[in-house]
Scaffold this motif. Sequence first.
Motif, mmCIF file in Angstrom:
data_model
loop_
_atom_site.group_PDB
_atom_site.id
_atom_site.type_symbol
_atom_site.label_atom_id
_atom_site.label_comp_id
_atom_site.label_asym_id
_atom_site.label_seq_id
_atom_site.Cartn_x
_atom_site.Cartn_y
_atom_site.Cartn_z
ATOM 1 N N SER A 38 0.805 -1.199 -0.051
ATOM 2 C CA SER A 38 -0.162 0.448 0.231
ATOM 3 C C SER A 38 0.740 1.449 0.176
ATOM 4 O O SER A 38 2.302 1.236 -0.146
ATOM 5 C CB SER A 38 -1.331 -0.015 0.699
ATOM 6 N N ALA A 39 0.845 2.966 -0.330
ATOM 7 C CA ALA A 39 0.861 3.926 -0.901
ATOM 8 C C ALA A 39 -0.402 4.366 0.038
ATOM 9 O O ALA A 39 -1.230 4.827 -0.747
ATOM 10 C CB ALA A 39 1.099 4.202 -1.785
ATOM 11 N N VAL A 40 0.483 5.755 1.106
ATOM 12 C CA VAL A 40 -0.506 6.243 1.040
ATOM 13 C C VAL A 40 0.344 8.336 1.160
ATOM 14 O O VAL A 40 1.635 7.944 1.193
ATOM 15 C CB VAL A 40 -0.427 6.614 3.119
ATOM 16 N N TRP A 41 -0.031 8.922 0.757
ATOM 17 C CA TRP A 41 0.221 10.592 0.206
ATOM 18 C C TRP A 41 -0.844 11.407 1.080
ATOM 19 O O TRP A 41 -1.338 11.426 0.312
ATOM 20 C CB TRP A 41 0.324 10.649 -1.103
ATOM 21 N N ASN A 42 0.302 12.171 1.730
ATOM 22 C CA ASN A 42 -0.250 13.590 2.106
ATOM 23 C C ASN A 42 0.497 14.289 1.210
ATOM 24 O O ASN A 42 2.155 14.913 1.752
ATOM 25 C CB ASN A 42 -0.002 13.546 3.837
ATOM 26 N N SER A 91 4.627 -8.063 4.109
ATOM 27 C CA SER A 91 5.602 -8.608 4.386
ATOM 28 C C SER A 91 5.886 -8.170 6.024
ATOM 29 O O SER A 91 6.434 -8.672 6.450
ATOM 30 C CB SER A 91 6.497 -8.985 3.815
ATOM 31 N N THR A 92 5.288 -6.671 5.765
ATOM 32 C CA THR A 92 6.375 -5.380 6.892
ATOM 33 C C THR A 92 7.582 -5.203 7.024
ATOM 34 O O THR A 92 8.024 -4.970 7.333
ATOM 35 C CB THR A 92 5.847 -5.786 8.194
ATOM 36 N N VAL A 93 7.960 -5.885 5.341
ATOM 37 C CA VAL A 93 9.470 -6.075 5.197
ATOM 38 C C VAL A 93 9.638 -3.425 4.674
ATOM 39 O O VAL A 93 10.617 -3.725 4.775
ATOM 40 C CB VAL A 93 9.933 -6.067 4.142
ATOM 41 N N LEU A 94 8.827 -3.777 4.132
ATOM 42 C CA LEU A 94 8.775 -2.191 3.826
ATOM 43 C C LEU A 94 7.310 -1.736 5.381
ATOM 44 O O LEU A 94 6.353 -2.136 4.719
ATOM 45 C CB LEU A 94 8.122 -2.062 2.543
ATOM 46 N N ASN A 95 7.224 -0.643 5.609
ATOM 47 C CA ASN A 95 6.501 -0.699 7.171
ATOM 48 C C ASN A 95 6.320 0.833 7.012
ATOM 49 O O ASN A 95 7.422 1.830 8.017
ATOM 50 C CB ASN A 95 6.835 -1.364 8.297
ATOM 51 N N ASN A 96 5.597 1.506 6.446
ATOM 52 C CA ASN A 96 5.739 2.655 6.883
ATOM 53 C C ASN A 96 6.457 3.785 6.201
ATOM 54 O O ASN A 96 7.272 4.740 7.169
ATOM 55 C CB ASN A 96 5.126 3.585 8.088
ATOM 56 N N THR A 97 7.510 3.288 5.563
ATOM 57 C CA THR A 97 9.247 3.251 4.268
ATOM 58 C C THR A 97 8.438 4.515 3.796
ATOM 59 O O THR A 97 8.056 4.400 3.026
ATOM 60 C CB THR A 97 9.363 2.554 3.777
ATOM 61 N N GLN A 98 9.304 5.752 3.888
ATOM 62 C CA GLN A 98 9.067 7.163 3.645
ATOM 63 C C GLN A 98 9.466 7.481 2.138
ATOM 64 O O GLN A 98 10.480 6.701 1.471
ATOM 65 C CB GLN A 98 9.531 8.192 4.390
ATOM 66 N N TYR A 99 8.349 7.952 1.622
ATOM 67 C CA TYR A 99 8.812 8.125 -0.259
ATOM 68 C C TYR A 99 8.587 9.880 -0.487
ATOM 69 O O TYR A 99 7.769 10.059 0.106
ATOM 70 C CB TYR A 99 8.602 7.210 -0.852
ATOM 71 N N SER A 100 9.203 10.001 -0.963
ATOM 72 C CA SER A 100 8.759 11.517 -1.493
ATOM 73 C C SER A 100 9.025 11.568 -2.937
ATOM 74 O O SER A 100 10.562 11.632 -3.250
ATOM 75 C CB SER A 100 9.327 12.341 -1.056
ATOM 76 N N GLY A 147 2.275 17.351 -4.188
ATOM 77 C CA GLY A 147 3.257 16.347 -5.661
ATOM 78 C C GLY A 147 4.551 16.463 -5.329
ATOM 79 O O GLY A 147 5.578 16.020 -4.631
ATOM 80 N N LYS A 148 4.491 17.845 -4.988
ATOM 81 C CA LYS A 148 6.298 18.298 -4.917
ATOM 82 C C LYS A 148 7.045 18.439 -3.712
ATOM 83 O O LYS A 148 7.737 17.628 -2.640
ATOM 84 C CB LYS A 148 6.725 19.392 -5.547
ATOM 85 N N GLU A 149 5.991 18.961 -2.231
ATOM 86 C CA GLU A 149 5.880 19.286 -1.311
ATOM 87 C C GLU A 149 5.516 18.717 -0.199
ATOM 88 O O GLU A 149 5.967 17.990 0.960
ATOM 89 C CB GLU A 149 5.684 20.229 -0.916
ATOM 90 N N GLY A 150 4.317 17.418 -0.567
ATOM 91 C CA GLY A 150 4.392 16.052 0.978
ATOM 92 C C GLY A 150 5.231 15.459 0.368
ATOM 93 O O GLY A 150 6.505 14.991 0.450
ATOM 94 N N GLN A 151 4.605 13.959 1.184
ATOM 95 C CA GLN A 151 5.035 12.405 1.401
ATOM 96 C C GLN A 151 4.802 11.717 1.841
ATOM 97 O O GLN A 151 3.351 11.608 1.930
ATOM 98 C CB GLN A 151 5.770 12.721 2.548
ATOM 99 N N GLY A 152 5.136 10.226 1.409
ATOM 100 C CA GLY A 152 4.108 9.145 1.377
ATOM 101 C C GLY A 152 5.360 8.134 1.798
ATOM 102 O O GLY A 152 5.913 8.520 2.382
ATOM 103 N N ALA A 153 4.308 7.189 2.074
ATOM 104 C CA ALA A 153 5.196 6.179 3.320
ATOM 105 C C ALA A 153 4.350 4.886 2.525
ATOM 106 O O ALA A 153 3.269 4.622 1.688
ATOM 107 C CB ALA A 153 4.478 6.086 4.785
ATOM 108 N N LEU A 154 5.419 3.471 2.011
ATOM 109 C CA LEU A 154 5.113 2.331 1.999
ATOM 110 C C LEU A 154 5.506 1.057 2.538
ATOM 111 O O LEU A 154 5.957 1.356 2.962
ATOM 112 C CB LEU A 154 5.776 2.495 0.532
ATOM 113 N N SER A 155 3.755 0.099 2.374
ATOM 114 C CA SER A 155 4.122 -1.013 3.297
ATOM 115 C C SER A 155 3.657 -1.887 2.653
ATOM 116 O O SER A 155 2.940 -1.549 1.767
ATOM 117 C CB SER A 155 2.934 -0.645 4.264
ATOM 118 N N THR A 156 3.954 -2.875 3.084
ATOM 119 C CA THR A 156 4.225 -4.286 2.408
ATOM 120 C C THR A 156 3.807 -5.763 3.267
ATOM 121 O O THR A 156 3.522 -4.917 4.491
ATOM 122 C CB THR A 156 5.968 -5.036 1.478
#
Length: 136
Positions: A6-10, A24-33, A13-22
Amino acid sequence: MKRKASAVWNGSGKEGQGALSTQSTVLNNTQYSFKTRFEDGVGTNPEELVAAAHAGCFTMQLTFNIDGAGFTATDIHTDCDITFENGAITQSHLTVHAQVDGISQEKFDELVAHAEKNCPISKLLNTEISVTATLN
């Protein structure tokens, strides 16, 4: 079999940030922007994740190919370079180094070509895929 991420974005597009989770939880609210994708920010980005998925999938397919041919790989190391241009992934280049005792270069090249075309991520990508393979 199904896998989930899953992906969450707040924000914008340019100033916001998101989090990715899988799942398996290998990615758990992993930051992307925007910065992690287009500049030098801390975190991941979709293209980096595609590169990891392609390298992992290809390497596993190649391992199964080598096993099926009656050999055992001592070591396989694969790098994947994803090219992102004009809003599209335009190329995925795999560089693989393998140590497989007793296999001929010709047989190894055949197994690499099969893995390049038949790993599930290769089949998913609608882009140019190339491989440079070295048998040690």
